[in-house]
Design a protein around this motif. Structure first.
Motif, mmCIF file in Angstrom:
data_model
loop_
_atom_site.group_PDB
_atom_site.id
_atom_site.type_symbol
_atom_site.label_atom_id
_atom_site.label_comp_id
_atom_site.label_asym_id
_atom_site.label_seq_id
_atom_site.Cartn_x
_atom_site.Cartn_y
_atom_site.Cartn_z
ATOM 1 N N TYR A 102 13.782 73.143 -1.421
ATOM 2 C CA TYR A 102 15.098 72.813 -0.856
ATOM 3 C C TYR A 102 15.977 74.059 -0.876
ATOM 4 O O TYR A 102 15.778 74.951 -1.709
ATOM 5 N N THR A 137 22.852 73.755 1.961
ATOM 6 C CA THR A 137 23.181 73.102 3.237
ATOM 7 C C THR A 137 23.679 74.120 4.265
ATOM 8 O O THR A 137 23.376 74.015 5.451
ATOM 9 N N GLU A 138 24.415 75.123 3.808
ATOM 10 C CA GLU A 138 24.986 76.126 4.728
ATOM 11 C C GLU A 138 23.908 76.891 5.476
ATOM 12 O O GLU A 138 24.152 77.411 6.564
ATOM 13 N N VAL A 141 29.695 71.092 6.630
ATOM 14 C CA VAL A 141 28.682 71.148 5.570
ATOM 15 C C VAL A 141 28.557 69.764 4.914
ATOM 16 O O VAL A 141 27.455 69.274 4.674
ATOM 17 N N LYS A 168 26.663 67.645 7.366
ATOM 18 C CA LYS A 168 25.237 68.002 7.460
ATOM 19 C C LYS A 168 24.472 67.564 6.204
ATOM 20 O O LYS A 168 23.335 67.099 6.291
ATOM 21 N N GLN A 169 25.130 67.707 5.077
ATOM 22 C CA GLN A 169 24.482 67.300 3.835
ATOM 23 C C GLN A 169 24.070 65.829 3.899
ATOM 24 O O GLN A 169 22.971 65.464 3.515
ATOM 25 N N LEU A 197 20.479 67.213 4.555
ATOM 26 C CA LEU A 197 20.561 68.184 3.443
ATOM 27 C C LEU A 197 20.648 69.624 3.922
ATOM 28 O O LEU A 197 21.581 70.346 3.602
ATOM 29 N N HIS A 198 19.667 70.044 4.715
ATOM 30 C CA HIS A 198 19.715 71.404 5.282
ATOM 31 C C HIS A 198 18.618 71.534 6.318
ATOM 32 O O HIS A 198 17.698 70.697 6.365
#
Ligand code: PMP
Length: 398
Positions: free
Chosen positions: A69, A72-73, A262, A265-266, A270-271
């Protein structure tokens, strides 16, 4: 609901409809069909050996990080690469103004979540990118169609009463999908100034900007907007400069907007995939795009010119079309009384497909005598055949 299963969809889902045109275009995957309908880039332009090497390198050297993992950015070196790539002498983009996303299509969905309440006013070009309408429509906005001409969006439109109180304007300044039109530098300047004066945020969607094969690049709305005091959210994509299967793009915006995105999106995914971000960074970090893009531009330029020549030869008088300076699409306007939907029905019988203009319009003001042609995935011989058939069918309906 069907007879075996019991469920209740949300009102949001129930108001979505699948378009009749999409159903018709399902046939376009048959090999005998000459399809100008697709929105796909040419696979001839995919840098397969370089991407293979980049993925190999990342997995060999940084496998544990690449398969873990991540933030997120996005992967920091890739974000920094984007920031540097978009910075100019007088406009600097910072790391905290960049968010990596899974294609700019995801950015459109996230921006819908960020800005649109049920009934919010949203300004779009008329016509505009169908995929953006699909993303935004989930959030049930009230669209207001901004008039366009051969030079793209007309800046004065954003100062009209109908534009007031909008959450944002969605703009495609380079080789617009679907029309292939480009805004001039003067128009861009006037546009950002008017948006700044109206406190109207701009979403600049520019997946094709690097695919200019005629004329010189125009300044981005981001760079002009920053200087003029406008809020600009710029969307970029690796789909057309590397390959769309990577599903990587980015958003550049003021950091307060990025922070909110962010959070969104999270909650969404998550990313974006760590391994893909690292491999794309590996591929582009030493200036590979500068060597690679001229090949893609040359290919698209040739295909475009071939289609323009064929149209000149086979289309009757009274039919008009755009002459794109880049990108993948051109836009045809038939005489007023003709219907592109009817033409499509006949064309399919002759194994030729395109997308009628109607679904690209957000409101009832659709021009039904228009259609979009994509010229990048069809061979020259099939472009000639397909355009000849369309020319015959148009003549029959004149
Ligand atoms: N915006 C526009 C104008 C497009 O044409 C496309 C691709 N057809 C997208 C966004 C989405 O591209 P991606 O998600 O692959 O970055």
């Amino acid at each position: 609901m069907d007879s075996q299963h019991s469920y209740t969809f949300s009102n949001r889902a129930n108001q979505l409809t699948s378009s009749a045109i999409r159903e018709i275009l399902k046939v376009t995957t048959r090999p005998e069909i000459i399809s100008f309908a697709g929105g796909l880039p040419s696979a001839d332009g995919f840098p397969i050996p370089e991407l293979r090497q980049a993925f190999d390198q990342v997995l060999a050297n940084d496998g544990r990080e690449a398969l873990q993992y991540g933030p997120t950015e996005g992967y920091t070196p890739l974000r920094q690469w984007v920031a540097d790539d978009l910075s100019t002498d007088d406009v600097k983009i910072n790391l905290n103004e960049v968010l990596i996303v899974s294609g700019s299509q995801q950015a459109l969905d996230m921006l819908g979540k960020l800005f649109i309440d049920n009934g919010s006013k949203v300004l779009v070009e008329s016509p505009t990118y169908l995929g953006a309408l699909q993303s935004f429509s989930v959030f049930e906005p009230e669209y207001v169609a901004m008039d366009t001409d051969e030079g793209g969006l007309i800046p004065a439109e954003v100062s009209t009463a109908k534009a007031q109180g909008a959450r944002f304007i969605y703009a495609l300044p380079n080789f617009q999908n679907p029309t292939g039109r480009t805004m001039s530098a003067e128009r861009r300047q006037e546009f950002v100034e008017r948006c700044a004066a109206a406190n109207l945020p701009i979403i600049e969607d520019d997946p094709y900007g690097e695919l200019r094969y005629i004329g010189s690049p125009q300044p981005s709305l981001l760079s002009l907007g920053r200087k003029a005091g406008a809020t600009v959210i710029r969307l970029g994509s690796f789909s057309k400069v590397l390959a769309p299967g990577l599903r990587l793009g980015y958003i550049v915006a003021p950091s307060a907007i990025i922070d909110k995105l962010v959070q969104i999106k999270q909650a969404t995914d998550l990313h974006s995939p760590t391994v893909t971000q690292m491999a794309v960074y590996e591929a582009v970090k030493n200036g590979f795009l500068k060597q690679h893009l001229p090949t893609v531009r040359e290919l698209y330029k040739r295909q475009c010119q071939f289609m323009l020549d064929a149209m000149q030869h086979y289309f009757p008088e009274g039919v008009h079309w755009t002459r794109p300076e880049g990108g993948m699409f051109l836009w045809v306007t038939l005489p007023e009384h003709m219907s592109a939907n009817e033409l499509l029905q006949k064309a399919i019988e002759r194994n030729v497909a395109f997308v009628p203009g109607e679904p690209f319009y957000a409101t009832a003001e659709a021009k039904t005598n228009t259609f979009r042609l994509s010229f990048v995935t069809v061979s020259e011989e099939r472009i000639r055949q397909g355009i000849e058939i369309l020319g015959q069918l148009i003549r029959e309906q004149l």
